[in-house]
Design a protein around this motif. Structure first.
Motif, PDB file in Angstrom:
ATOM      1  N   GLY A 142       0.814  -1.207   0.000  1.00  0.00           N
ATOM      2  CA  GLY A 142       0.000   0.000   0.000  1.00  0.00           C
ATOM      3  C   GLY A 142       0.845   1.252   0.000  1.00  0.00           C
ATOM      4  N   MET A 154      -5.271  -0.602   1.085  1.00  0.00           N
ATOM      5  CA  MET A 154      -4.878  -0.391  -0.313  1.00  0.00           C
ATOM      6  C   MET A 154      -4.025  -1.547  -0.813  1.00  0.00           C
ATOM      7  SD  MET A 154      -4.264   3.682  -0.901  1.00  0.00           S
ATOM      8  CE  MET A 154      -2.824   3.827   0.153  1.00  0.00           C
ATOM      9  N   GLY A 155      -3.137  -2.067   0.049  1.00  0.00           N
ATOM     10  CA  GLY A 155      -2.296  -3.171  -0.365  1.00  0.00           C
ATOM     11  C   GLY A 155      -3.063  -4.443  -0.641  1.00  0.00           C
TER      12      GLY A 155
END
Length: 404
Positions: free
Chosen positions: A15, A317-318
């Protein structure tokens, strides 16, 4: 096999790499000076490659282990990897078409035809008949939209790499090193056509850092480290990172070291050993990225931060790397046209990157919500999964692999 706890570092650092890539894809904004590329030779691209290799090693190895191959054959372990490569290929084509449209519309809206010449777009608008056929063949790539083709190529060879890495990890590392050195020595890369030139990210060179990540992931599955903790190695890697900062930011050190590199080049050293060339993953970039990975992997505070609430946005996000990357590419290039169209207005550089990061976080949140909804509907709306499909789903949950 008991289900492993997801390693928060994989998601958090992927992320973080995505956030840095997004910021760097809008050159000239004031936040660039805080990204890793400003403090070392490597940048977020190297970090993203090695994290992707780690995730691939953790996620895909199970289907290619001996017991699984004996039970189900080779193809069930290969199929999900090649499906992923096909997905990345389709996303690459989608992004390319969207970016062409974004710059075409922006050029007309702002009355700035020079937008049509940016990022290798000129040939697309000037000679579409000669160029458009090369896009699906990956022969013509748009600037800032040229990283997914490398992953497609690497994933095609990932099954073979995993099979070698499971039995002879040092052989795999030796082959990757030899290929990296040969590609730089003879300047071998994938060619672009019909415009000429080579791929910006040379798969023959960048495979090395992906393979190193893959080997880390294979060991991580067993709860082991690829490189053991060592006080002297930690000190050496830390000292190298500090020295690189001095090399980049202290004029006297910069002049001295660059002169020494020039002398080595004059003495016949290969260019990818004494330069900072990104396309061929030059040695200074490679060493910097590996030193950074080793130091971070040895620090307990990194584990605590990755698992903390403060890192939750990065982890989110990752966990949805592909959709966040694709969305970030479109937003950042769209913002580029705004900055160009409004004539480098300073306030845009301050406002657009945080706004874009908020959009990426919202995108990841929606992707997570959809995943949870689909998971909740699975028992009642879908037929039971086959044994292999259940193994594959569990494998991805264990790995922190890219979202599918």
């Amino acid at each position: 096999m008991p289900r492993r706890r997801r390693d928060a570092r994989i998601d958090a650092f992927r992320g973080l790499a995505l956030a840095m890539i997004f910021i760097n894809h809008m050159p000239g904004n004031p936040y660039e000076k805080y990204t890793i590329g400003n403090w070392g030779f490597s940048d977020a691209a190297e970090g993203f490659f090695i994290m992707s290799g780690i995730a691939a090693g953790v996620a895909y190895a199970r289907g290619l282990e001996v017991t699984q191959r004996v039970r189900a054959g080779l193809w069930p372990g290969v199929a999900p990897i090649w499906r992923r490569a096909w997905t990345l290929y389709l996303v690459h084509l989608f992004l390319t078409v969207c970016v062409i449209a974004i710059f075409g519309v922006a050029a007309a809206a702002f009355g700035k035809p020079d937008l049509l010449q940016m990022h290798n777009l000129g040939a697309v608008f000037e000679r579409p008949g000669d160029v458009l056929f090369a896009i699906p063949l990956l022969g013509h790539q748009i600037g800032y939209v040229n990283i997914l083709p490398v992953y497609c190529v690497l994933l095609l060879f990932t099954p073979a790499a995993i099979l070698i890495g499971l039995r002879r990890p040092m052989l795999l590392l030796g082959l990757a090193l030899a290929l990296w050195f040969a590609a730089g020595w003879w300047r071998v890369s994938f060619s672009n056509f019909p415009e000429g030139g080579v791929w910006f990210f040379n798969p023959l060179s960048w495979q090395l850092i992906f393979v190193i990540g893959l080997l880390i992931g294979l060991r991580l599955r067993r709860g082991e480290r690829l490189v053991p903790r060592s006080q002297w190695l930690f000190g050496l890697a830390s000292a190298f990172l500090v020295f690189v900062v001095a090399w980049k930011h202290m004029p006297e050190v910069t002049a001295f070291m660059n002169h020494q590199m020039w002398r080595l080049a004059e003495a016949g050293a290969p260019f990818h050993v004494v330069s900072h060339e990104k396309s061929y993953l030059a040695l200074p970039r490679l060493l910097h990225s590996l030193a950074l990975v080793y130091v971070l992997s040895c620090l307990p505070i990194v584990v605590r931060f990755s698992e903390s609430r403060a890192a939750a946005p990065l982890r989110l996000m990752g966990q949805h790397g592909l959709v966040v990357f694709a969305t970030g590419t479109l937003i950042s290039l769209g913002f580029q046209t705004l900055i160009h169209g409004f004539g480098q207005t300073p306030w845009l550089g301050w406002i657009l990157p945080p706004a874009g990061l908020a959009m990426l976080l919202a995108t990841a949140w929606v992707a997570q919500w959809r995943r949870q909804q689909e998971g909740g509907l699975l028992p009642s709306r879908m037929p039971p999964l086959s044994p292999f499909a259940r193994r594959e789903r569990v494998g991805f949950a264990e790995a922190g692999a890219p979202d599918r």
